[in-house]
Structures are given as C-alpha cells and as structure tokens.
Design a protein around this motif. Structure first.
Motif, PDB file in Angstrom:
ATOM      1  N   ASP A 272      -8.717   3.830  -2.153  1.00 57.09           N
ATOM      2  CA  ASP A 272      -7.876   2.680  -1.837  1.00 57.09           C
ATOM      3  C   ASP A 272      -8.611   1.368  -2.120  1.00 57.09           C
ATOM      4  O   ASP A 272      -9.823   1.347  -2.365  1.00 57.09           O
ATOM      5  CB  ASP A 272      -7.448   2.713  -0.370  1.00 57.09           C
ATOM      6  N   GLN A 273      -7.876   0.278  -2.062  1.00 59.50           N
ATOM      7  CA  GLN A 273      -8.444  -1.055  -2.202  1.00 59.50           C
ATOM      8  C   GLN A 273      -7.980  -1.935  -1.055  1.00 59.50           C
ATOM      9  O   GLN A 273      -6.938  -1.684  -0.447  1.00 59.50           O
ATOM     10  CB  GLN A 273      -8.034  -1.703  -3.532  1.00 59.50           C
ATOM     11  N   VAL A 274      -8.776  -2.970  -0.776  1.00 61.08           N
ATOM     12  CA  VAL A 274      -8.425  -3.934   0.257  1.00 61.08           C
ATOM     13  C   VAL A 274      -8.486  -5.329  -0.340  1.00 61.08           C
ATOM     14  O   VAL A 274      -9.511  -5.719  -0.918  1.00 61.08           O
ATOM     15  CB  VAL A 274      -9.384  -3.854   1.464  1.00 61.08           C
ATOM     16  N   LYS A 275      -7.403  -6.062  -0.226  1.00 60.41           N
ATOM     17  CA  LYS A 275      -7.369  -7.472  -0.588  1.00 60.41           C
ATOM     18  C   LYS A 275      -7.435  -8.251   0.722  1.00 60.41           C
ATOM     19  O   LYS A 275      -6.547  -8.124   1.585  1.00 60.41           O
ATOM     20  CB  LYS A 275      -6.081  -7.823  -1.325  1.00 60.41           C
ATOM     21  N   ALA A 276      -8.490  -9.040   0.903  1.00 57.68           N
ATOM     22  CA  ALA A 276      -8.701  -9.722   2.176  1.00 57.68           C
ATOM     23  C   ALA A 276      -8.897 -11.218   1.977  1.00 57.68           C
ATOM     24  O   ALA A 276      -9.647 -11.643   1.093  1.00 57.68           O
ATOM     25  CB  ALA A 276      -9.926  -9.142   2.890  1.00 57.68           C
TER      26      ALA A 276
ATOM     27  N   SER B 273      -3.387  -5.380   2.113  1.00 58.54           N
ATOM     28  CA  SER B 273      -3.464  -6.839   2.035  1.00 58.54           C
ATOM     29  C   SER B 273      -3.573  -7.369   3.462  1.00 58.54           C
ATOM     30  O   SER B 273      -2.621  -7.237   4.255  1.00 58.54           O
ATOM     31  CB  SER B 273      -2.223  -7.410   1.344  1.00 58.54           C
ATOM     32  N   VAL B 274      -4.748  -7.915   3.806  1.00 56.26           N
ATOM     33  CA  VAL B 274      -5.015  -8.298   5.189  1.00 56.26           C
ATOM     34  C   VAL B 274      -5.555  -9.721   5.269  1.00 56.26           C
ATOM     35  O   VAL B 274      -6.072 -10.274   4.296  1.00 56.26           O
ATOM     36  CB  VAL B 274      -6.012  -7.326   5.856  1.00 56.26           C
ATOM     37  N   ASP B 275      -5.440 -10.275   6.473  1.00 53.95           N
ATOM     38  CA  ASP B 275      -6.038 -11.590   6.724  1.00 53.95           C
ATOM     39  C   ASP B 275      -7.552 -11.464   6.893  1.00 53.95           C
ATOM     40  O   ASP B 275      -8.314 -12.249   6.338  1.00 53.95           O
ATOM     41  CB  ASP B 275      -5.436 -12.220   7.981  1.00 53.95           C
TER      42      ASP B 275
END
Length: 481
Positions: A131-135, A6-8
């Motif tokens: 993996d997954q990335v929530k941005a 979970s990133v900006d």
C-alpha cells in the motif's frame, strides 16, 4: 489491489513518542494513520527501563545480605535460582508490555496499520504490504536499536545485546560487558551481584552519563572496587573459542596483556537511530552527519517542513519521559500545522540505577564549561554523612553548579545513595529557577540523606561568595549530618 491512504497526519512508529503523538494529533484531526513496522510495545517496557529494574531489584536485595555481618547480624547470602529469577523478569516485563498493548488496542482500528514504511517523497510513504500513504504531515517516531561495532562480529553467536538479556531462561556463568554507559553499568553490576562473573570494558574512563572529571573518577573507582572495570582497555583480539568468547586485552598501559574467556560478549555500546531504515534520503530534508534530519527540539519540526521528529530516532535524549514529551509536542504541531509553536523543554534529568546511583541534573559540567557560563562548584561527600553511615551506604560524591553572578542553581552531577530522589528535588528547583539561598530556606528533616544535599548547597553558596563558610558538623544539622 494496492490501496492508497490519504491522511492529514501519518505517524511512523507506535512506541512512547508515537503513541503520545497520536493522542495529541487526534485533538486536531480524525484523519490519522499510525504505522508500526514490527510489534506494539515500547522499548522501555519490552527491553529497556522496566525489565532492567526487574533485574536490578533482586541483585540489590542479594547484595544487601552481604552487609549482615557489619550490622551484627548472622545469616547467609541467598543462592540464586537463575531460572526462577528470569521467569519473574519475563513475566513482569510481559505485564508491562501488556499495558502498552491495551493502550494501543484502545486506538481506533481504522487508525492503525501493521507495516513497515519508507519514504518515496516528502508526502508519500511506501508500505511493506504494497500500500501507499499520502500524508499532509508526517511524524517520524521509529525509535532506535542497539549499536553493535563491527569488531564484535568475531564473537559469533556469543555476541548479544541488552535486548537479548531479557529473553534469557537462565543466567550465564560469565559475561564481558562492552560499554560503560548507563546500560552497561546497570546490567554489569546487577549480573555481578547475582553471581555472574563480569568484566566491564569502557572507553576513555567515561562512567555512565557523568562529565565532571572528579565525580566520574569517584564513580569509576567505586564501581571498580566491586567488580573488574577496565575504563580504557586496549583490546587486541576478540574471537569465538568453542562455546565461549575469548578476549585478549591490556587493562592499562602498565599491565600485562591477558586473555579472558566468557560465555557471552554483551554489546552495551549505545543505541543508533532507526532513521536509516526509512529511505529518508528520498525527501528534501536537510540531514546532519549521522543522516538524521535537522530539527528544532523546541517544536520537533524538521526545518520549515511538514515533517516532525520525536523520540529516540532523533538521537537527542533517549529517555522515556523525553520521548513522551517530544511525541506530544510533535503531535500538537503536526495537528495544528502550519501554525507551529515552540514549547519550553523540561529540565534535563538523567539517572543510572547503579549502586550507588548516578545522576546528572540540569546543566552538566561539560555544558557549563563549553558555554563559558560564570559558575561556581559546591561539593559534598556522603562517606561521612550521618544517615548514609547508619544504613552502610556511605559512598558518594555530589558536585553542584551555581551561577556565580545571579546565585541561581544551574545543575549537578552526583553518585550516591538514593540519589534518584535528590536528583528529582534538584530538577524541580532548577526548573523553578530557584537560587541556592532560596533552596536552603526549604525544610530539611533530620536524620535524612537530604541533609547531605544541604551541606553541598551551603558549600556552593560560600563558593559563590554569597554565604559564609559552612560550619563543620553544624549543630543545627544534628549530629552526623
């Protein structure tokens, strides 16, 4: 177990644009992920501008030896050790790539991940490692790859792209270069000067980045006098024949159909965006006819979304300095989102490192004619320019464009000796919005190639009705200027 980041800001691609975006976004947030799918190292350093110049440099050195007799010098054109030459190309290329890797290694480990990314939705990326990335914000900087038309498949394993050239261990005996853009002209001429039998096949008589018909024709004729350059050949067949590729073509309407055999067919027919590898259709972004998100080149923002596009992926201006600027702009706006600002772009500047060099600066001929801008054209030939004749590099034509109402310099297209330097001078003048009259008040030394530029500017001033007819071989220019 699948990990969800979970990133900006998520940045897809760690080339020139991606690295610039990372450094800029880091000024606004520490919660960043830089995702690279293949290998660290920019297109420019690995297979683009730097290795191509490593090939051009020895080609020019050898070609200059062919002028010895004209200078009254006795000597021989050096033989080419292809293995040693290409070893240096690879060694120096790897050195440049090493600098890029060092820069990436300086990024924090928790900010980097090696995996391929695809869109699940506007804020979610699936990674090839599971993996997954929530941005909250995403910057797309995945670059481009060589565009290879389907018809070239007939060449089989004799088909290569410019990327392959810089992994050669030795020079081939012959090669057919398809594409007369910057890549095709640079590599084709360099290989020819290193003793490789080269034919260049173009389309619609287009020569490099030039759009001015008069300059383009001059460039086509000049390069065509040095090596076979088929500006608009009709290709009837391409086929693999033993360990070569056979190309059957008609060079122009009046010529016979012939078949030539080459060791390789080099596809230098431009590059295509890697956007098609991202499942971009899973987003709500508006796409153009090429499947590329519609974006504002002054902010790099796609519509009013939180997604930004930077570098070669946007299919706008595929040049390193433009990619760097776009990356920084995308990183700034992604970092400060939703406060997105527009920034003025630098004056357009494109150079082909052929010999003579080709350049387009500021507004091109096509841009000016399509925009109905009131402009006049000044012109200068370098065939009788003093310093150029002294050095036996007196081939060239420059056309300068000025606003016939304001007197402001707008752009130029050119081919000529050392024109990478003249192009920079003109780009700086255009960005400062200088008038032609003001530029002519700047100092010009004698004897230098820049005096040819002064002659062209004087002609432009007269064509705009803002100055007198330039004197022929004017005494203040010095003899032969």
């Amino acid at each position: 177990m699948k990990r969800v980041y979970s990133v900006d800001v998520a940045i897809i691609g760690a080339g020139t644009a991606g690295m610039g975006a990372y450094r800029e976004a880091l000024k606004y947030t520490d919660n960043i992920l830089l995702i690279e799918g293949e290998q660290f190292g920019t297109t420019c350093a690995r297979v683009g501008c730097m290795p191509s110049k490593l090939l051009i440099a020895p080609a020019e050195a050898r070609h200059n030896a062919e002028k010895f007799s004209a200078f009254g010098l006795l000597g021989h054109v050096p033989k080419v050790d292809g293995k040693a030459l290409l070893q240096r190309v690879r060694d120096e290329r790897d050195r440049f790539v090493g600098f890029v890797k060092e820069a990436v290694d300086g990024f924090r480990d928790e900010h980097r991940i090696m995996a391929k990314a695809t869109f699940i939705d506007d804020n979610t990326l699936a990674l090839s490692n599971g993996d997954q990335v929530k941005a909250k914000r995403i910057i797309i900087a995945v670059g481009s790859r060589p565009n290879v038309p389907k018809m070239f498949d007939a060449a089989g394993d004799r088909l290569i792209t410019n990327d392959d050239v810089f992994y050669w261990n030795d020079l081939p005996k012959s090669i057919a270069v398809f594409g007369a853009g910057v890549i095709g002209l640079e590599l084709g001429q360099a290989l020819h000067r290193l003793g490789v039998r080269v034919h260049i096949f173009g389309r619609d008589n287009i020569t490099g980045p030039l759009t001015d018909p008069k300059v383009s024709q001059y460039a086509y004729s000049t390069i065509g006098k040095e090596l076979p350059f088929h500006g608009n050949a009709k290709i009837s067949r391409i086929e693999k024949h033993n360990e070569q590729v056979a190309i059957t073509f008609q060079s122009h309407a009046e010529s016979e159909i012939v078949t030539e055999h080459f060791d390789y067919l080099l596809a230098a027919t431009g590059r295509r965006s890697n956007i098609d590898k991202l499942d971009i259709e899973n987003t709500t972004l508006t796409l153009d006819h090429l499947g590329i998100p519609v974006f504002d080149r002054l902010s790099m923002q796609c519509g009013d979304s939180h997604i930004f596009l930077a570098g070669d992926v946007n299919n706008d201006i595929p040049l390193l300095h433009e990619a760097a600027d776009e990356g920084r702009l995308a990183g700034e706006n992604a970092g400060r989102f939703p406060n997105v600002f527009k920034r003025a772009r630098k004056t357009s500047l494109g150079i082909a490192f052929t010999s003579p060099q080709i350049a387009v600066v500021g507004k091109s001929f096509n841009e000016l004619t399509s925009q109905s801008v009131p402009f006049s054209i000044g012109e200068v030939s370098f065939e009788d320019q003093g310093r150029s004749r002294v050095m036996l590099v007196n081939k060239g034509l420059m056309r300068l464009y000025g606003n016939s109402e304001s007197g402001e310099l707008l752009g130029a297209e050119m081919i000529g000796p050392e024109h990478e330097h003249l192009a920079h001078l003109l780009a700086w003048c255009i960005q400062l919005r200088m008038s032609v009259a003001d530029i002519l008040q700047m100092p010009f030394y004698h004897p230098v190639i820049e005096e040819g530029l002064r002659s062209g500017l004087r002609d432009l001033l007269q064509q705009m009705g803002m100055g007198p007819q330039p004197p022929l071989h004017c005494i203040d220019c010095g003899p032969g200027a």
